[in-house]
Structure formats: C-alpha cells, structure tokens
Enzyme design. Structure first.
Site, PDB file in Angstrom:
ATOM      1  CE  LYS A 142      -3.973   2.034   0.313  1.00  0.00           C
ATOM      2  NZ  LYS A 142      -5.152   2.007  -0.789  1.00  0.00           N
ATOM      3  CG  ASP A 192      -6.647  -0.523  -2.746  1.00  0.00           C
ATOM      4  OD1 ASP A 192      -5.403  -0.613  -3.395  1.00  0.00           O
ATOM      5  OD2 ASP A 192      -7.059   0.925  -2.774  1.00  0.00           O
TER       6      ASP A 192
END
Ligand code: NAD
Ligand code: IPM
Ligand code: MN
Length: 349
Positions: free
Chosen positions: A186, A219
């Site tokens: 991330k 994600d």
C-alpha cells in the site's frame, strides 16, 4: 528417523490433524520411510486447565528434537484475547525465525471455485512475510478503558526481513519456472514501508532477469484476485496483507478447506498449518474438511525430502474430489474420518 510433532490445537484442529497423521503413517508405510509422530497438548483446554500456553522449554524441545511440526488450528471462544494462539503459533514463528509463510492456492477442481468460468490454470503461491510488519507486537495502549484511550500498533519492516522474503519469492519462481513475481503493498499511503519494499523488490528482482516484476496496491489486488486470479503466479507481501489475501486466494481456488501452508526457515525448522482456523461453528461435528491438513502432510513430507511419498499424498486430494469422497463444504456427504480412511486405504493399496 524423521520426527514430526503434531499439535492438534483447538476446534476442528485435532479432527483434521488426526486425518493428516493417518495419511502420513500410510504414506510412510507404503514408501518404507521411517517417520515418528508425537502428539503435543498445546491448546486452549491446556491453557484453561493449567494456566500455561507454551513454556520456553517446550518451544526449545519442539525446535531441537523435531524436524518439523504440523498444527491444526488455534482459537477458542473461551480465550477471547487469543493469548495462547499468540504464544504458540506466533510464538513459534518468531522463536524459530520462520520468516516464510508459504501459501499455495491451486485450482484443483474448477467446479469448486465460486467464480464463473474459472481458468483451470489458476495456480498462485503467496510468500507472506512472517516475522515482522503489524505482527511484531510494537505499540501500546494508554488510558485504556477511558474515553481518552489511545491505541498504537506499529508496522516493523527491516531491510533484512524484507530482503529475505523477497529473495525467497524470486528463488521459488526461478526454481519452479514461473514467469512473474508480484509485490503487493500500500505504497501510495504507507510510504515508509512501501519505499523499502519497492526498493528491495527492484534490487533483488534485478538478479532474476528472466522473471517479470509487477507491483499492485492491496485494494486493487483484492479486486483482481476475484477478476482474474489466473494472472498471478508468485505473490510476495507483508504479514497482514498476506494473511488476508491468502484467505481470498484460498476461496477463489476452492475454499479454505483446501489450502495448506508452511511456516519455513529453510535449512532449519518448519511448522505446517492449514490456512483455515479452528472453525468453532462446526467443531465436534465430524464435518470439517481435512484436505488442507492433508495438503500440509504432503508439504511435511516434501520438507523431509520424501518426495515420492509427498507426491502420493498430494494426489489423494484431487482423487478424493474426483471420486466424490468429500465433506459437505465440497458437496460430498463423507465425514472427516471417512475422508481420512479412504485416503489411508488408497495409500496402502
Ligand atoms: P475459520 O477459518 O476458523 O472459519 C471461517 C469459516 O470457514 C467458518 O464458517 C468455518 O466453518 C469454515 N471452515 C474453516 N475451515 C474449514 C474446514 N476445514 N472445513 C469446513 N469448513 C471450514 O476462521 P474464523 O472463524 O475467523 O476463526 C476461528 C478461530 O480460528 C479464531 O479464534 C481465529 O483466531 C482462529 N484462526 C486460527 C488459525 C490458525 O491457527 N492457523 C487461522 C485462522 C484463524
Ligand atoms: C493464520 C491465522 C493467524 C495469523 C492467527 C490465528 C494468529 O489467521 O495463520 O493465517 O493471523 O497469522
Ligand atoms: Mn489467517
């Protein structure tokens, strides 16, 4: 004489480890290899009975006296803070420096995937960092239980820790002729750890020019594992992201009941466990799917260098699905024990 410790643990853990043990014994017999299995009572019951999760002496003996351990699962509603799982499972990962969490997800039977038209070639291996990240236990709770409470949980990332898991992923891809390694992070938000992981990924990957590299944000990766899981071959990621994505990878390739894993320190020691947990909702009913534990048994045999026996145990999994000797989660009507008896019988034939 190879020695393996069996830790049933909680819930369905002992039920599926019982099957794995019978399959290990049958495979050892068939191949004439010497294998000693010892049961260890490390679980919530013991903790509630004696107030002990695992002692230092027990941890030392497991690592010194055994080549590997096979664990069912740890987690019990009577121990809401999960302290015994932390001490036993995470404790052994840290104590024995089991820095690789190797989690293969292969689509053995496309009909078992919840996806529409799954690609039968789907075959992903997750290399989850296993000794750092958000699992390091760094942090603290202040003014606990008051309206001013502050909770801090820090993610630990060392150059050494990142380098060795990234290298393990590339070496595996090289050894198994895979064409791509994907880093999941991330880095668009977690820029300090993301920066380290991306630099190390490029640096180590440069030593493997045949292998393509790409990076995905976690994600988008969660979405893409559902959209086109067949695109991914070897995935390397941090401790928490690997925990989450390996459940997702397991489900798209047939369910938690099928996914084995190994906590590895190559050349030293290993602890094998299904990706699934103790499933308190189905414990004691004899309906737990033992195939993930059987997959772990195959990984144990491979770890011990008993490749022919490992291949035979591996073959039991697609065979039981093909023959319909499965538990209800896979659409069958067999009990956990019946699947085990069928497999042991097949191995002894
Ligand atoms: P879980 O994996 O135990 O269960 C999730 C769902 O999958 C449940 O509906 C369960 O019935 C089903 N399931 C899991 N394994 C199955 C099997 N072999 N056959 C058929 N169905 C199966 O996850 P959870 O409910 O979030 O966790 C329960 C406990 O297990 C918690 O205490 C958790 O901390 C612990 N846990 C332990 C491990 C481990 O020891 N390796 C891993 C994950 C969770
Ligand atoms: C796993 C489990 C463990 C983890 C828990 C039980 C501590 O979910 O092995 O995937 O988070 O690593
Ligand atoms: Mn998990």
């Amino acid at each position: 004489m190879a020695r393996v410790a069996l830790i049933g643990g909680d819930g369905i853990g002992p039920e599926v480890v019982h099957v794995a043990a019978s399959v290990l014994e049958a495979a050892a017999e068939r191949h004439g290899v010497a294998l000693t299995l010892h049961h260890w009572d490390l679980c919530a019951d013991r903790y509630l009975r004696e107030g002990i999760t695992i002692t230092d002496e027990e941890r030392n003996r497991l690592v010194d006296e055994y080549d590997a351990a096979l664990l069912g699962a740890l987690g019990d509603p009577r121990v809401p803070d999960n302290v015994h799982a932390r001490d036993i499972l995470l404790g052994l990962r840290f104590f024995a420096d089991l820095y690789i969490n190797f989690r293969p997800c292969r689509l053995v039977a496309p009909a078992l995937s919840p996806l529409k038209d799954p690609d039968p070639a789907t075959d992903i291996v997750f290399f989850r960092e296993n000794t750092e990240g958000l699992y390091a236990g760094l942090g603290g709770s202040f003014k606990t239980g008051t309206p001013h409470e502050i909770a801090v949980e820090e993610s630990l990332n060392t150059y050494k820790g990142v380098e060795r898991i990234v290298r393990a992923a590339f070496e595996h891809a090289d050894r198994t002729s895979r064409s791509r390694v994907t880093l999941v992070d991330k880095a668009n938000v977690l820029s300090y750890e993301g920066g380290l992981w991306r630099r190390v990924f490029a640096e180590v990957g440069a030593g493997f020019p045949r292998i393509a590299r790409d990076a995905m944000y976690v994600d988008a990766m969660a979405m893409d594992l559902v959209r086109r899981p067949q695109r991914y071959e070897v995935v390397v990621t941090s401790n928490l992201f690997g925990d989450i994505l390996s459940d997702l990878g397991a489900q798209v390739t047939g369910g938690l009941g099928l996914a084995p894993s190994g906590n590895l320190n190559p050349g030293s020691w290993a602890l094998f466990e299904p990706v699934h947990g103790s499933a308190p909702d189905i414990a004691g009913k004899g309906i737990a799917n033992p195939l993930a534990a059987v997959g772990c048994a195959a990984l144990v045999l491979r770890w011990l260098g008993m490749d022919a026996a490992a291949a035979d145990v591996d073959a039991c999994v697609p065979a039981s699905i093909r023959e319909g000797v499965t538990t209800a989660d896979l659409g069958g009507a067999a009990t956990t024990g019946e699947v085990g008896e069928w497999m042991a019988g097949r191995l002894r034939d």
